[in-house]
Design a protein around this motif. Structure first.
Motif, PDB file in Angstrom:
ATOM      1  N   PRO A  71       0.793  -1.242   0.000  1.00 21.38           N
ATOM      2  CA  PRO A  71       0.000   0.000   0.000  1.00 21.38           C
ATOM      3  C   PRO A  71       0.821   1.285   0.000  1.00 21.38           C
ATOM      4  N   MET A  72       1.792   1.394   0.867  1.00 25.32           N
ATOM      5  CA  MET A  72       2.529   2.647   0.980  1.00 25.32           C
ATOM      6  C   MET A  72       3.319   2.970  -0.280  1.00 25.32           C
ATOM      7  N   LYS A  73       3.721   1.934  -1.007  1.00 25.48           N
ATOM      8  CA  LYS A  73       4.515   2.151  -2.214  1.00 25.48           C
ATOM      9  C   LYS A  73       3.657   2.204  -3.475  1.00 25.48           C
ATOM     10  N   ASP A  74       2.611   1.358  -3.530  1.00 28.32           N
ATOM     11  CA  ASP A  74       1.882   1.151  -4.785  1.00 28.32           C
ATOM     12  C   ASP A  74       0.602   1.972  -4.924  1.00 28.32           C
ATOM     13  N   LEU A  75      -0.052   2.300  -3.818  1.00 27.16           N
ATOM     14  CA  LEU A  75      -1.366   2.937  -3.897  1.00 27.16           C
ATOM     15  C   LEU A  75      -1.315   4.265  -4.648  1.00 27.16           C
ATOM     16  N   GLU A  76      -0.348   5.080  -4.336  1.00 30.78           N
ATOM     17  CA  GLU A  76      -0.267   6.392  -4.980  1.00 30.78           C
ATOM     18  C   GLU A  76       0.001   6.264  -6.479  1.00 30.78           C
ATOM     19  N   GLU A 119      -7.221  -7.815   8.981  1.00 30.09           N
ATOM     20  CA  GLU A 119      -8.302  -6.870   8.690  1.00 30.09           C
ATOM     21  C   GLU A 119      -7.909  -5.418   8.970  1.00 30.09           C
ATOM     22  N   PRO A 120      -7.218  -5.111  10.066  1.00 32.04           N
ATOM     23  CA  PRO A 120      -6.844  -3.700  10.312  1.00 32.04           C
ATOM     24  C   PRO A 120      -6.013  -3.104   9.173  1.00 32.04           C
ATOM     25  N   GLU A 121      -5.111  -3.890   8.598  1.00 31.54           N
ATOM     26  CA  GLU A 121      -4.283  -3.385   7.500  1.00 31.54           C
ATOM     27  C   GLU A 121      -5.126  -3.099   6.257  1.00 31.54           C
ATOM     28  N   LEU A 141      -7.767   1.295   2.816  1.00 32.29           N
ATOM     29  CA  LEU A 141      -8.918   2.002   2.247  1.00 32.29           C
ATOM     30  C   LEU A 141      -9.009   3.430   2.799  1.00 32.29           C
ATOM     31  N   LYS A 142      -8.720   3.570   4.073  1.00 34.13           N
ATOM     32  CA  LYS A 142      -8.726   4.922   4.654  1.00 34.13           C
ATOM     33  C   LYS A 142      -7.599   5.768   4.071  1.00 34.13           C
ATOM     34  N   LEU A 143      -6.462   5.137   3.846  1.00 30.96           N
ATOM     35  CA  LEU A 143      -5.340   5.848   3.230  1.00 30.96           C
ATOM     36  C   LEU A 143      -5.716   6.339   1.825  1.00 30.96           C
ATOM     37  N   ALA A 144      -6.422   5.493   1.073  1.00 28.91           N
ATOM     38  CA  ALA A 144      -6.864   5.887  -0.269  1.00 28.91           C
ATOM     39  C   ALA A 144      -7.787   7.100  -0.186  1.00 28.91           C
ATOM     40  N   ALA A 145      -8.684   7.097   0.806  1.00 27.94           N
ATOM     41  CA  ALA A 145      -9.590   8.231   0.982  1.00 27.94           C
ATOM     42  C   ALA A 145      -8.814   9.504   1.337  1.00 27.94           C
ATOM     43  N   LEU A 146      -7.854   9.376   2.223  1.00 23.18           N
ATOM     44  CA  LEU A 146      -7.059  10.541   2.627  1.00 23.18           C
ATOM     45  C   LEU A 146      -6.222  11.100   1.487  1.00 23.18           C
ATOM     46  N   LYS A 147      -5.856  10.213   0.543  1.00 22.52           N
ATOM     47  CA  LYS A 147      -5.073  10.650  -0.615  1.00 22.52           C
ATOM     48  C   LYS A 147      -5.964  11.172  -1.747  1.00 22.52           C
ATOM     49  N   GLY A 148      -7.284  11.189  -1.523  1.00 25.70           N
ATOM     50  CA  GLY A 148      -8.175  11.812  -2.496  1.00 25.70           C
ATOM     51  C   GLY A 148      -8.954  10.886  -3.390  1.00 25.70           C
ATOM     52  N   ALA A 149      -9.064   9.591  -3.060  1.00 24.06           N
ATOM     53  CA  ALA A 149      -9.860   8.671  -3.886  1.00 24.06           C
ATOM     54  C   ALA A 149     -11.311   9.146  -3.945  1.00 24.06           C
ATOM     55  N   PRO A 150     -11.909   9.225  -5.137  1.00 25.56           N
ATOM     56  CA  PRO A 150     -13.313   9.658  -5.232  1.00 25.56           C
ATOM     57  C   PRO A 150     -14.276   8.703  -4.534  1.00 25.56           C
TER      58      PRO A 150
END
Length: 516
Positions: free
Chosen positions: A31-36, A63-65, A70-79
């Motif tokens: 996530p930290m490397k690929d999501l953005e 599950e927490p990860e 998903l929360k990280l995606a929202a914070l980075k601006g996912a619609p």
């Protein structure tokens, strides 16, 4: 990741409105490397989904990860982010952690069945109460009536909703989402890359079913049958609708029980149906009224909703299309199967006696299509013979044919002890996928001058190949299929000028529509 990025680019080029990023399909996802990288690659709105195995996905980790991603995606601006309803309490546990700019799709999947409508509506209400900006409910359709239950979620218009019935029996919920006001529907880049059962391709949804052009006023039509996946009726009718500028959509309907289907969709605005194997006799019974020919035959391949709301009127357009194709071959005396593909719905020698007059005409099969062929041949003055594995059904049909018909023993037919001027197969034997099967033994086919096969997928059936080798004249199912469809189109749209050549070209593959 590289393949995933390539698919994002491929999907973006197709003209879709939104892309779903299924993170659980990516191998070794970090996530930290690929999501953005993934989010930056999207030039249009996108949904971030990280589906766990317990909801039909591939993610097996903590599950927490998963929820943190998903929360990280929202914070980075996912619609949009898609969160399972079962996990909603955990996802929303930290008040204010998800920015309002991100719309949360709460989703619920049932891969076994479709619960009753009251249960689904209660589930949708609970999902909104739990914080859903958009409700997504997907269930498995074990009968096409389940699709009506799922579509009722969209008819309620209680807020943005995605409602899908999975599997071939529920496919219309995907094809008609725009018509019913669904928030969105899902399509695959290709058949091989579908992420759920019954998912159409992007090309099919856009080109064949005109998804972007659908609206509340779009008239509904469909073909009822079992099996139905092979049918070219959606192809021929949707192409003709667009050519005529007619606001309609024609969909495949995998129907197990016709009365149950008609009851489930009574309040939906289907304006007409094509009917194929094995429902033509059931359609005759279901019709509130029938034209005289369909009533005499006892089978309907077309149902048209009556303007006064009294139900559907039944018609039979099979017989004239099939009989005319056979007449043209007899008149032409050509062994070229293409000579029989013209879709004219009348005899090729107007004002003269039919080429069938005085001929012997053997019908193989005693179902709805067999009845149409038998009655049609009798109306042209032919002597009708009936062969069917179930002798009782053959005898019942023979007794119903005007002027009577003769029942031929099935074993004698296969042994080559029966001959006639015309052999007409009305069964589904030889249809895809069982293309090496034939309704008549190879050694017996040469006993007939003309061989007609109502099967049109494939066009060149085993029966027709055997007949060609035996020197018979051939009439294939394309002529019957196009001819009956032309007559149906007139009833569906009221047009007096159907695009006959276009319809024939589409069936023969000369015009490509909705390929993927």
């Amino acid at each position: 990741m590289d393949a995933f990025l390539q698919e994002i680019a491929e999907a973006s080029a197709t003209g879709v409105d939104i892309i779903e990023l299924r993170l659980d399909f990516i191998k070794d996802f970090e996530p930290m490397k690929d999501l953005e990288r993934l989010m930056a690659a999207c030039s249009m709105p996108y949904i971030v989904t990280y589906r766990p195995t317990w909801e039909g996905g591939n993610y097996e980790g903590p599950e927490p990860e998963r929820l943190a991603t998903l929360k990280l995606a929202a914070l980075k601006g996912a619609p949009y982010v898609d969160v399972e309803f079962k996990a909603s309490a955990l996802f929303f546990a930290g008040a204010g952690e998800v920015p309002l700019s991100t719309k949360v799709i709460l989703s619920s999947h049932n891969f076994q069945e479709t619960p009753p409508a009251a249960e689904l509506h209660a589930r949708a209400a609970a999902m909104r109460e739990a914080g859903a900006d958009i409700v997504k409910i997907a269930t498995m359709a074990n009968d096409i009536s389940d699709a009506a239950v799922v579509l009722s979620l969209l008819q309620q218009k209680t807020g943005p909703t995605i409602a899908l019935a999975m599997g071939e029996r529920g496919q219309i919920t995907r094809l008609l989402a725009a018509k019913y006001g669904g928030h969105l529907t899902f399509a695959a880049l290709s058949d091989a890359r579908a992420s759920a059962p019954g998912q159409p391709t992007i090309a099919q949804l856009q080109q064949l079913y005109g998804f972007a052009q659908q609206g509340p006023g779009t008239q509904l039509f469909g073909i009822m049958g079992k099996p139905i996946h092979h049918s070219k009726s959606p192809l021929i009718h949707n192409t003709a609708f667009r050519h005529l500028g007619f606001d309609g959509v024609f969909v495949p309907l995998l129907v197990d029980d016709l009365p149950r289907f008609m009851d489930a969709f009574r309040e939906h605005d289907f304006q007409g149906f094509s009917v194929t194997i094995p429902h033509k006799e059931a359609a005759h019974k279901a019709a509130s009224s029938r034209d005289p020919v369909a009533d005499q035959i006892g089978a309907c391949n077309t149902l048209i909703r009556q303007a006064d709301g009294s139900g559907y009127k039944g018609y039979n357009t099979d017989w004239i299309a099939a009989i005319s194709a056979i007449e043209r071959v007899l008149a032409a005396g050509s062994s070229d199967a293409a000579a029989a593909t013209s879709s004219s719905s009348s005899s090729s020698i107007e004002g003269q006696p039919s080429p069938l007059q005085g001929k012997t005409f053997l019908v193989v099969g005693a179902g709805g299509a067999g009845r149409a062929l038998a009655f049609g041949a009798a109306s042209r003055g032919a002597t009708v013979l009936i062969a069917n594995r179930n002798k009782a059904r053959a005898e019942a049909l023979a007794a119903a044919v005007p002027g009577g018909a003769t029942v031929v023993d099935w074993e004698q037919l296969q042994a080559g002890a029966v001959s006639a001027d015309v052999l007409a197969n009305s069964t589904s034997v030889g249809m895809v996928p069982n293309v090496e099967e034939a309704p008549v033994a190879t050694a017996a086919v040469g006993n007939f001058k003309v061989v007609f096969d109502a099967v049109y997928t494939p066009r060149e059936t085993r029966l027709l190949r055997d007949a060609a080798a035996a020197g018979c004249l051939l009439a294939d199912g394309v002529a019957m299929f196009v001819g009956q469809a032309v007559e149906q189109l007139k009833l569906f749209t009221g047009t007096s000028q159907p695009p006959v050549q276009l319809m024939e070209d589409v069936v023969l593959g000369k015009v490509k529509v909705g390929s993927s």
